[in-house]
Design an enzyme around this catalytic site. Sequence first.
Site, PDB file in Angstrom:
ATOM      1  N   LYS A   1       5.182   2.293   8.716  1.00 18.23           N
ATOM      2  CA  LYS A   1       3.936   2.972   9.113  1.00 18.23           C
ATOM      3  C   LYS A   1       2.802   1.977   9.304  1.00 18.23           C
ATOM      4  CE  LYS A   1       4.540   7.385   6.709  1.00 18.23           C
ATOM      5  NZ  LYS A   1       3.939   8.292   5.716  1.00 18.23           N
TER       6      LYS A   1
ATOM      7  N   LYS B   1       0.855  -1.194   0.000  1.00 20.52           N
ATOM      8  CA  LYS B   1       0.000   0.000   0.000  1.00 20.52           C
ATOM      9  C   LYS B   1       0.880   1.230   0.000  1.00 20.52           C
ATOM     10  CE  LYS B   1      -3.992   2.155   0.719  1.00 20.52           C
ATOM     11  NZ  LYS B   1      -3.567   3.180  -0.234  1.00 20.52           N
TER      12      LYS B   1
ATOM     13  N   LYS C   1       5.118   2.143  -3.029  1.00 15.00           N
ATOM     14  CA  LYS C   1       5.218   3.552  -3.438  1.00 15.00           C
ATOM     15  C   LYS C   1       5.415   3.606  -4.934  1.00 15.00           C
ATOM     16  CE  LYS C   1       4.949   7.495  -1.220  1.00 15.00           C
ATOM     17  NZ  LYS C   1       4.016   7.739  -0.105  1.00 15.00           N
TER      18      LYS C   1
ATOM     19  N   SER D   1      -6.867   5.521   4.576  1.00  7.64           N
ATOM     20  CA  SER D   1      -6.864   4.777   3.311  1.00  7.64           C
ATOM     21  C   SER D   1      -7.248   3.320   3.551  1.00  7.64           C
ATOM     22  CB  SER D   1      -5.478   4.845   2.665  1.00  7.64           C
ATOM     23  OG  SER D   1      -5.307   6.042   1.938  1.00  7.64           O
TER      24      SER D   1
END
Length: 402
Positions: free
Chosen positions: A82, A58, A94, A336
């Site tokens: 994270k 993600k 990313k 998200s």
Amino acid sequence: MVIKDALSKLGYGNDMYELLKEPMRVLTVRFPVRMDDGQVKVFTGYRAQHNDSVGPTKGGIRFHPDVTEDEVKALSVWMSVKCGIANLPYGGGKGGVICDPREMSFREQERLARGYVRAISQIVGPSKDIPAPDVMTNSQVMAWMMDEYSRIKEFDSPGFITGKPIVLGGSQGRDTSTARGVAICIREAARVRGLVLKDARVIVQGFGNAGSYLAKFMHDEGAKVIGISDAYGALYDERGLDIPSLLERRDSFGTVTKLFKNTISNKELLEQPCDILVPAAIENQITQENADKIQAQIVVEAANGPTTNEATRILTERGILLVPDVLGNSGGVIVSYFEWVQNNQGYYWTEEDVMTRLEEVMMRSFETVYATATARKIDMRLAAYMVGVRRMAEAVELRGWV
């Protein structure tokens, strides 16, 4: 590298570090886009997937002229940390395209977004890798990307991407989620330091999406926002700035300081006396050169990588509480995740529901990291990495990869 120290303190050997120090997969793509003048321009893009031992990867997609493969790879590692801190069922991803959307028309940006999705479509998806907005991308870009992916796969796929418009399956509260997460961390950091947030002096470096919303939230909480900045300079007034007025006057890129004459530099703003300093702009703003000049009790990182490792050591030795980026700005990926959950179940929550859940996750994350730092007598950055990589390392072992 902090991740190596974190794994070492958790008792993992070099083999685990070798696996986790870089992404498991990086795709480089080159794709054509027909420009408005009829010419075809070839763009280069990247998608990095750090580790999918816990679940699908993600992370955001940025459109920027300075995008590099190394930057995308590093950001994917940060995303894994994270997600681990927030206990989300994701690894980090990313993406980015080397371009300057400020010099492109609306339709050129749409063709770029669709072309990028076509180029990476084989390795992304709602159970593989879920993109989101990042630098110079927004909900409209996500809408184009979702539509293109749905055409390729021949079924509607709202869960393929997050940060979408509400009408296309986006989540309430997504626009303000990063800033709200930072605000929760500020509140908790103030609490553990015995600082009353009302009337506390706050400086926010950066006035983009996260910085501007954060300045508003701090103003609404009764804190005194005495400094803000954008790419062209900074405003500082020890009596407090009129944040509502500045928000009304800023342009579409978050710029407002050009309207004023008595500005100072971003560097000077960081060194002004305050209670809480929030770097919310770009990386490497607090370094070995200026860490000893920081006059704040608490530093909460809203940007990615604004403080170097050496500066982290100096701030910690000076007794300044540093809340690291992988914790401070994780509100965006948390909401998200909520959006992805809502897409998968086909049931959508109210903004109040989203904010309540965000508060719960952020508070639990802060408490876990702070407790680890206190118990281990280490700084919060190292503590955050220990919390963030633990679940991923456990999943790697259980799968038998190491």
